[in-house]
Design an enzyme around this catalytic site. Structure first.
Site, mmCIF file in Angstrom:
data_model
loop_
_atom_site.group_PDB
_atom_site.id
_atom_site.type_symbol
_atom_site.label_atom_id
_atom_site.label_comp_id
_atom_site.label_asym_id
_atom_site.label_seq_id
_atom_site.Cartn_x
_atom_site.Cartn_y
_atom_site.Cartn_z
ATOM 1 N N GLU A 267 -21.858 71.089 4.245
ATOM 2 C CA GLU A 267 -21.167 70.441 5.355
ATOM 3 C C GLU A 267 -20.113 69.567 4.692
ATOM 4 O O GLU A 267 -20.461 68.637 3.954
ATOM 5 C CB GLU A 267 -22.204 69.640 6.159
ATOM 6 C CG GLU A 267 -21.736 69.271 7.534
ATOM 7 C CD GLU A 267 -21.392 67.814 7.592
ATOM 8 O OE1 GLU A 267 -20.255 67.479 7.201
ATOM 9 O OE2 GLU A 267 -22.260 67.032 7.996
ATOM 10 N N CYS A 304 -19.184 62.144 9.293
ATOM 11 C CA CYS A 304 -18.544 63.473 9.280
ATOM 12 C C CYS A 304 -17.869 63.750 10.609
ATOM 13 O O CYS A 304 -16.968 64.572 10.695
ATOM 14 C CB CYS A 304 -19.583 64.561 9.047
ATOM 15 S SG CYS A 304 -20.837 64.131 7.848
#
Lengths: 520, 520
Positions: A267, A304
């Site tokens: 990720e 994120c």
């Protein structure tokens, strides 16, 4: 602190005897080094951890969901028993406030128990049963049953921005252990002490619940040396990673170049576009600006899912921007996770500001201390955004780029976006209905689309998708948050014509576990 | 033949105007070239096919499962309307007998209808619904719903050994179209005429059911030129391939080196170990040998699941081997699919025979005509097998290697095996119960484990796993046969706080499609 920190890796049940110092915790707000020094696991110890994981793999894979659930719950309980140590050390080495550390610890134990419940219930294995039809013409149909089985040992890299929920016993570890895979964790240099405290909790849980040695190891030594050697090792069957694009793509390259290529779940980066239509502004521009500012600066922007890109229709949103500017201008500095992230944030905001056509709409005038970041808002036209791929660069921290243009230009800009974790649309329900082309583009670019909300605050549940097309993640078919994260570490296996007694309980005729199955 | 063969690619609804000849069908039993010559699609036409696929992608993805099912059923019906042409041309260019060609056509239309039924029913999307809890403390829970969505345009490579079931409208194409992905097929040089006939059927089905142009194209030009350029193209989001290990790994390398890496589902090679324990021999060695010989020579051994490796416990199976030898010695020659496969088979059997310690147990003394193969059985000790990795080499055709050794040696040999599509164990139920270590190894090495059966004859159903760890496939998390094959071309997408009217039908509160959902 009741936990005594040794600065050593966990090689199964042993502690490393390596003496080469790889790093030391650092207090971000002062730059002061924290005791103890952390030593790299030796090459022989890395091999030993992987050999233990290999040996543990079939033993652990054969354990029932109930036994794995017991282990996961014991990890949660052991973490809770050292929560004060985690908070004390976390305050020193992460720059995060106490409330966040306690909250993230709770999320971590919550995740562990969520996966425990999933594997205790058991239906997640997708059991499929097709019974024999010996009389079928022209050929008999065999008895064929399938279910998901663990891939084998998994390498998990700790994330800088989630010292608990995406680190030693975070979502990657919890989902891999739930799937039946041993885990070898590579610690992050940004919070070695918290890692050691949590690593000890996992080891105690493994011992108290009778897990095979090697079901868990925790290695210090840095991603580029120890981490790469772990990913190259033939025992490892998958990789979980949360971090930078350069780190993630390096792991992807290593994994693809192995004799046996393996899946990498990295990720990596996302700027999380937010499209604001006039109908949303009509509900109150100032309140929307306040909500946006809250999302932008949450955790000093170190999520994120931080909203790093905002689209406004030309000629709208003046009051929204004025309010946002006033909030940012008066914004308080925030201590970032480490000096490297802080430096990268300054460089990224400066680099984007320097691109032709970009102006700084707002920047806090507060004095930033050591390791601190200030919120920033940049402004560009949609025409410039479409022209200039550098404007898609991630500024990891409390900065965003506001892009204004016609609806057509915004649609074109969205179509040129790279893959994202999230994409948000604010507007009226009528506008949503009239924006099917825009919604279709957002759906094609992201793992999660949001209406009238902001992307931060990732719900941990069965329907969460924290993934998205490359480069948001290395593998857009997966999520790293929520119960579906377990599917990353499994593969289907079929049994043909096996007698009932030799089948796993999940596939036996009597369905002794009482799980939901697909029976044809 | 009612179908007139033009020797040209289908670029959406147009036919290629390329004039560069890339190859011609060849009758394997004579070496005679078949009309017409096939011309490569031009680079501009490849780009056009991919642009059409890109444009079709959101339109096709937005269509309901009912509409996609209609398309798949229309393809099946169109194929049935040209079955005589398929058989006539297939007899000429594939070397396969009529019964096989009719049977494989039936499997192909069966697969298309199986996927039609799957998407018409609709539950396969794994719809997950977690409703909002606005009052939850400390933060409200959002409404979050997820389901699987198509990845986008898929490149499918035709297989030499399945001119129908793994080619133009085979399992890869059917599962990708079912998932909602446009498909660009790259024809195989071994059966260009059958490909063109089936390609025409797919195009007619697309037209009659109102599918967007670009939902399907069929390109001629060879895997190394046109095929590689398709896989490199940014529009392509996944690849399906069945063929050689060198071909599959070349595609994996290309896909991994793209700016956006994409998944490759390559089904590459497998020797499908068969372990025969004394209890199975006790039931009748000769009958077992006959059944084994049938599996070995089915389709001239040209199945991915052909049993190329047999383990016998030292001192057992003499009568089995004697019977197998007599069958093989008298074995009839069989025409292989093409001259390249026939040559590779001769070379592979000779290479394995030449390895120190290997002896030829049996080899047919019949006279082989042009393009024909003869069955062969080689023999080696388990000690030699363990020592010599070359003995794991695939002999694609009707050849097998029998390995004899102690149970301990057999276990060690199995532990050293690469990934396989299948692994079979023959024995008594008591032996199976006593062989948990061996079964555990077989399960870890294969996608399908079989008790008292042979691996050929891959059932197309919901529980089939035709996959397996690398190098059996590039991605052991997948199957290329059965309904689970659809999962290869999907990713989960989450919708947060969307009004009911803006959600896909699968996720709306009223569940208008009546599908099975996960609701928390």
């Amino acid at each position: 602190m009741t936990t005594q920190l040794l600065g050593k890796s966990f090689i199964g049940l042993s502690r490393s005897e390596g003496t080469e110092v790889t790093g030391q915790g650092v207090q971000p707000s002062t730059g002061a080094k924290l005791e103890p020094a952390y030593c790299s696991a030796t090459a022989a110890e890395v091999d030993k951890a992987l050999a233990l994981a290999s040996a543990a793999s079939p033993v652990y894979a054969a354990m029932s969901g109930a036994r794995r659930g017991e282990f996961l719950r014991a990890i949660a309980a052991e973490i809770e028993s050292v929560v004060e140590d985690i908070v004390a050390r976390g305050l020193l080495e992460t720059g995060l406030p106490e409330m966040r550390l306690r909250g993230e610890t709770g999320r971590t134990t919550g995740q562990l128990r969520m996966f425990a419940a999933l594997v205790e219930e058991g239906s997640w294995v997708d059991a499929r049963i097709e019974r024999a039809q010996p009389e079928r013409q022209p050929v008999p149909k065999p008895d064929l049953r399938s279910m998901l089985r663990p891939l084998g040992p998994v390498a998990v890299f700790c994330a800088s921005n989630f010292p608990l929920a995406f680190s030693v016993a975070g979502g990657d570890t919890a989902s891999a252990l739930a799937a039946g895979c041993p885990v070898v964790v590579i610690a992050h240099s940004s919070h070695p002490g918290v890692a050691e405290i949590v690593g000890g909790a996992v080891i105690r849980a493994a011992q108290s619940t009778g897990m095979p040695e090697g079901v868990f190891s925790l290695l210090y030594g840095g991603g580029r040396t120890v981490g790469q050697s772990v990913v190259k090792h033939p025992a490892i069957q998958a990789v979980g990673f949360t971090g930078s694009r350069s780190g993630g793509t390096a792991l992807m390259a290593t994994a693809a170049s192995r004799h046996q290529p393996i899946p990498v779940y990295a990720e990596m980066s996302s700027i999380n576009p937010v499209v604001i239509l006039p109908g949303a502004l009509a509900r109150g521009e100032e309140a929307l600006a306040e909500a946006f500012y809250g999302s932008l600066t949450l955790g000093v922007g170190q999520f994120c899912t931080n909203p790093g890109l905002v689209f406004l229709v030309e000629g709208t949103g003046d009051a929204f921007l004025a309010k946002l500017k006033s909030l940012v201008d008066a914004g308080a500095p925030g201590t970032m996770l480490n000096a490297g992230i802080c430096k990268a944030y300054q460089e990224a905001t400066q680099a984007l500001s320097a691109v032709k056509g970009v102006e700084v709409l707002a920047s806090s005038s507060a004095a930033a201390g050591i390791g601190q970041a200030l919120p920033t808002v940049l402004l560009a036209s949609a025409a410039d955004f479409i022209r200039e791929p550098r404007l898609q660069g991630e500024m990891f921290g409390p900065a965003t780029l506001v892009v204004r243009g016609s609806l057509e230009e915004i649609q074109q800009a969205l179509a040129g976006l790279e893959g994202q974790l999230t994409a948000s649309l604010h507007g009226s329900i009528d506008e949503l209905a009239a924006s099917s082309a825009v919604v279709s583009i957002l759906q094609s670019r992201a793992g999660r689309v949001i209406f009238n909300g902001f992307p931060t605050g990732v719900e941990v549940c069965s329907s969460m998708v924290h993934g998205g097309p490359y480069p948001a993640t290395s593998d857009g078919r997966s999520t790293s948050v929520g119960t579906m994260a377990i599917f990353r570490f499994c593969r289907p296996l079929a049994w043909q014509n096996f007698p009932d007694s030799a089948l796993p309980a999940e596939l036996q005729d009597a369905n002794p576990l009482g799980i939901r199955r697909h029976e044809a």
